[in-house]
Design a protein around this motif. Structure first.
Motif, PDB file in Angstrom:
ATOM      1  N   ARG A  67      35.324  73.158  73.785  1.00 34.69           N
ATOM      2  CA  ARG A  67      35.755  74.468  73.281  1.00 34.69           C
ATOM      3  C   ARG A  67      37.201  74.451  72.806  1.00 34.69           C
ATOM      4  O   ARG A  67      37.712  75.449  72.309  1.00 34.69           O
ATOM      5  CB  ARG A  67      35.590  75.532  74.376  1.00 34.69           C
ATOM      6  N   GLY A  68      37.876  73.322  72.951  1.00 34.21           N
ATOM      7  CA  GLY A  68      39.252  73.204  72.499  1.00 34.21           C
ATOM      8  C   GLY A  68      40.261  73.844  73.426  1.00 34.21           C
ATOM      9  O   GLY A  68      41.420  74.047  73.040  1.00 34.21           O
ATOM     10  N   LEU A  69      39.858  74.145  74.662  1.00 28.59           N
ATOM     11  CA  LEU A  69      40.746  74.801  75.610  1.00 28.59           C
ATOM     12  C   LEU A  69      41.510  73.813  76.488  1.00 28.59           C
ATOM     13  O   LEU A  69      42.481  74.195  77.146  1.00 28.59           O
ATOM     14  CB  LEU A  69      39.942  75.762  76.500  1.00 28.59           C
ATOM     15  N   LEU A  70      41.079  72.572  76.537  1.00 24.36           N
ATOM     16  CA  LEU A  70      41.768  71.554  77.331  1.00 24.36           C
ATOM     17  C   LEU A  70      41.978  70.304  76.498  1.00 24.36           C
ATOM     18  O   LEU A  70      41.024  69.751  75.938  1.00 24.36           O
ATOM     19  CB  LEU A  70      40.973  71.205  78.594  1.00 24.36           C
ATOM     20  N   ARG A  71      43.236  69.890  76.398  1.00 21.26           N
ATOM     21  CA  ARG A  71      43.581  68.624  75.772  1.00 21.26           C
ATOM     22  C   ARG A  71      44.497  67.866  76.721  1.00 21.26           C
ATOM     23  O   ARG A  71      45.118  68.449  77.610  1.00 21.26           O
ATOM     24  CB  ARG A  71      44.295  68.847  74.434  1.00 21.26           C
ATOM     25  N   ALA A  72      44.600  66.576  76.531  1.00 20.81           N
ATOM     26  CA  ALA A  72      45.457  65.756  77.392  1.00 20.81           C
ATOM     27  C   ALA A  72      46.423  64.940  76.550  1.00 20.81           C
ATOM     28  O   ALA A  72      46.142  64.599  75.399  1.00 20.81           O
ATOM     29  CB  ALA A  72      44.600  64.832  78.263  1.00 20.81           C
ATOM     30  N   SER A  73      47.581  64.651  77.137  1.00 23.59           N
ATOM     31  CA  SER A  73      48.614  63.890  76.445  1.00 23.59           C
ATOM     32  C   SER A  73      49.496  63.207  77.479  1.00 23.59           C
ATOM     33  O   SER A  73      49.486  63.569  78.655  1.00 23.59           O
ATOM     34  CB  SER A  73      49.457  64.824  75.565  1.00 23.59           C
ATOM     35  N   THR A  74      50.244  62.219  77.026  1.00 26.81           N
ATOM     36  CA  THR A  74      51.244  61.594  77.902  1.00 26.81           C
ATOM     37  C   THR A  74      52.606  62.262  77.765  1.00 26.81           C
ATOM     38  O   THR A  74      53.531  61.922  78.506  1.00 26.81           O
ATOM     39  CB  THR A  74      51.388  60.092  77.572  1.00 26.81           C
ATOM     40  N   GLN A  75      52.726  63.217  76.827  1.00 27.39           N
ATOM     41  CA  GLN A  75      54.010  63.856  76.556  1.00 27.39           C
ATOM     42  C   GLN A  75      53.944  65.344  76.879  1.00 27.39           C
ATOM     43  O   GLN A  75      53.032  66.041  76.424  1.00 27.39           O
ATOM     44  CB  GLN A  75      54.400  63.672  75.080  1.00 27.39           C
ATOM     45  N   VAL A  76      54.903  65.825  77.652  1.00 25.48           N
ATOM     46  CA  VAL A  76      54.986  67.245  77.973  1.00 25.48           C
ATOM     47  C   VAL A  76      55.232  68.044  76.697  1.00 25.48           C
ATOM     48  O   VAL A  76      56.063  67.669  75.864  1.00 25.48           O
ATOM     49  CB  VAL A  76      56.101  67.515  79.003  1.00 25.48           C
ATOM     50  N   ALA A  77      54.506  69.139  76.553  1.00 28.41           N
ATOM     51  CA  ALA A  77      54.619  69.987  75.370  1.00 28.41           C
ATOM     52  C   ALA A  77      55.104  71.379  75.766  1.00 28.41           C
ATOM     53  O   ALA A  77      54.942  71.795  76.911  1.00 28.41           O
ATOM     54  CB  ALA A  77      53.265  70.085  74.677  1.00 28.41           C
ATOM     55  N   PRO A  78      55.717  72.120  74.841  1.00 30.06           N
ATOM     56  CA  PRO A  78      56.121  73.496  75.148  1.00 30.06           C
ATOM     57  C   PRO A  78      54.932  74.334  75.603  1.00 30.06           C
ATOM     58  O   PRO A  78      53.800  74.144  75.146  1.00 30.06           O
ATOM     59  CB  PRO A  78      56.676  73.998  73.811  1.00 30.06           C
ATOM     60  N   ALA A  79      55.192  75.255  76.532  1.00 36.06           N
ATOM     61  CA  ALA A  79      54.145  76.119  77.067  1.00 36.06           C
ATOM     62  C   ALA A  79      54.803  77.366  77.625  1.00 36.06           C
ATOM     63  O   ALA A  79      56.036  77.516  77.604  1.00 36.06           O
ATOM     64  CB  ALA A  79      53.342  75.388  78.140  1.00 36.06           C
ATOM     65  N   ASP A  80      53.975  78.287  78.127  1.00 38.68           N
ATOM     66  CA  ASP A  80      54.486  79.487  78.778  1.00 38.68           C
ATOM     67  C   ASP A  80      54.518  79.321  80.298  1.00 38.68           C
ATOM     68  O   ASP A  80      55.378  79.879  80.979  1.00 38.68           O
ATOM     69  CB  ASP A  80      53.614  80.693  78.425  1.00 38.68           C
TER      70      ASP A  80
END
Length: 433
Positions: A67-80
């Motif tokens: 559904r595109g609600l969860l993605r993963a990465s090795t880099q912290v991204a901006p968020a609330d």
């Protein structure tokens, strides 16, 4: 609420707690970016797959990824909202000193993308004062932002501590339904975190200060550790006196105000076997009971090794099966496992005589290398091993009828086969008739 803007969430750490938490938040329609240092973990999750064993987690992760609600990465991204769920192991100093470096490393990464209005929540089990230390670190890295508790003005960000209370095998259910203690650096911070958790937690959320919330998590597991220590110490006393500890506990628990737990080969997992040391480290002179409980539970592992070694030596050449490596039943988590400790000690001493049965393992842990011990299935062990050492109460082990144990010498550290006659003068050992 219709038209409500969902917060962007960044979950740092995608292990046994972080991944289920990220998936639960995503199920509440909040876009989640999960962060992990392992590229393998990131790639696995982005395929909609999981790298840990947990009931129903695979379907949930697959659904929220699709559904595109969860993605993963090795880099912290901006968020609330940033949720930090990284390990807090011991320092390698031999003194059980808490190592909060993973928390501080995660906080450092978060600080780099932090903006006014954001909320940072630490979930990692931590020594008292860690949340404030994390705040101080971020304050030093981001002097442009007003930190809670550091200014009389309205702070630019909120910082809180909210530990999980979950049982492996029921993590998704308990993340949703268990009560939560939410400790803010300030009451305003606690309210901000409360509003976030109410999006996906159905249990009662109680607000407090950060230090009290940190201590609460440690106290919960220290309480359990001390109670298990009583049962384990009782089992060693029963062995010394030639009594059946299971019978003694069953009779004692008929008292309306007595509820003795069941003994085992020790205490494992990354919570009960670890958290009491965080209290001891913070107040060494004031925690003799908690320290003794830890020592008793560690001593029980060595007691089981000694009992098992004596049994194996008394029956030269008889093949031995150790049943289980996990720290508790029906999971694939071997962290701090007493079963793993016992089986490893026996493998190093008796080599090829030792077979390991662990239905949740695809291969033996690294410490079994070059011992000669082998990983076998339960049927093979029942057909070929004359000594059975029960270390974990997996359901598959409980289901073995007495007919299939006939003729085997059994050391049942979990009490899963009460129909097995005990070897005279040894409460933990049982011999089929």
């Amino acid at each position: 609420m219709r038209g409500e803007t969902k917060p962007q969430v960044c979950v740092v750490g995608l292990g046994y707690i972080g991944l289920p938490t990220a998936a639960i938040i995503a199920r509440a329609d909040c876009p989640v970016m999960g962060i992990d240092i392992s590229q393998h973990v990131v790639d696995t999750i982005n395929r909609g797959e999981i790298h840990i064993e947990e009931v129903d987690l695979d379907g949930l992760v697959r659904g929220v990824v699709q559904r595109g609600l969860l993605r993963a990465s090795t880099q912290v991204a901006p968020a609330d909202v940033f949720v930090i769920a990284v390990p807090t192991p011991f320092e390698k100093d031999g003194h059980h000193t808490p190592d909060t470096s993973y928390v501080m490393a995660a906080a450092t990464e978060v600080a780099g993308v932090l903006k006014k209005g954001d909320c940072i929540i630490l979930e990692s089990t931590s020594p008292v004062g860690t949340t404030e230390a994390m705040r101080d670190l971020i304050a030093g890295l981001r002097p442009d932002l007003k930190m809670p508790g550091k200014t009389e003005e309205t702070p630019d960000v909120s910082i809180a501590y909210c530990p999980e209370r979950v049982l492996p095998g029921k993590i998704l259910e308990e993340l949703t339904h268990n009560d939560r203690s939410i400790g803010g650096i300030t009451p305003r911070c606690a309210r901000k975190a409360l509003a976030f958790y109410k999006r996906f937690v159905r249990g009662t959320c109680v607000t407090t200060d950060a230090r009290s919330a940190e201590m609460t998590k440690l106290v919960e597991n220290a309480y359990r550790d001390v109670n298990i220590a009583f049962a384990n110490e009782l089992s060693m006393i029963a062995d010394h006196m030639g009594l059946d500890v299971w019978e003694v506990i069953k009779l004692a628990n008929r008292h309306p105000r007595v509820n003795i737990l069941q003994p085992g080969p020790g205490v494992g997992g990354h919570c009960i076997a670890v958290d009491p040391w965080f209290i001891i480290n913070g107040a060494p002179e004031q925690s003799p009971l908690i320290r003794t409980g830890r020592q008793v539970n560690d001593a029980k592992m060595h007691h089981v090794v000694a009992q098992a070694e004596a049994l194996i030596e008394a029956h030269p050449g008889v093949p031995v099966a150790c049943l289980g490596l996990a720290f508790k039943a029906n999971i694939d988590d071997f962290r701090e496992s007493p079963a793993r400790f016992v089986a490893s000690r026996l493998a190093h001493r008796f080599g090829e005589r030792i077979a390991i049965v662990e239905p949740f393992a695809g291969q033996l842990p690294v410490e079994f290398s070059d011992t000669g011990a082998t990983l076998v299935d339960l049927d093979h062990a029942l057909e070929n091993c004359g000594i059975l050492i029960v270390l974990v109460d997996h359901d598959i082990f409980k289901a073995v009828p007495i007919e299939e144990r006939s003729g085997a010498i059994v050391y049942d550290t979990r009490g899963i086969w009460p129909d097995q006659p005990a070897i005279p003068q040894t409460s933990g050992l049982r011999l089929a008739s």
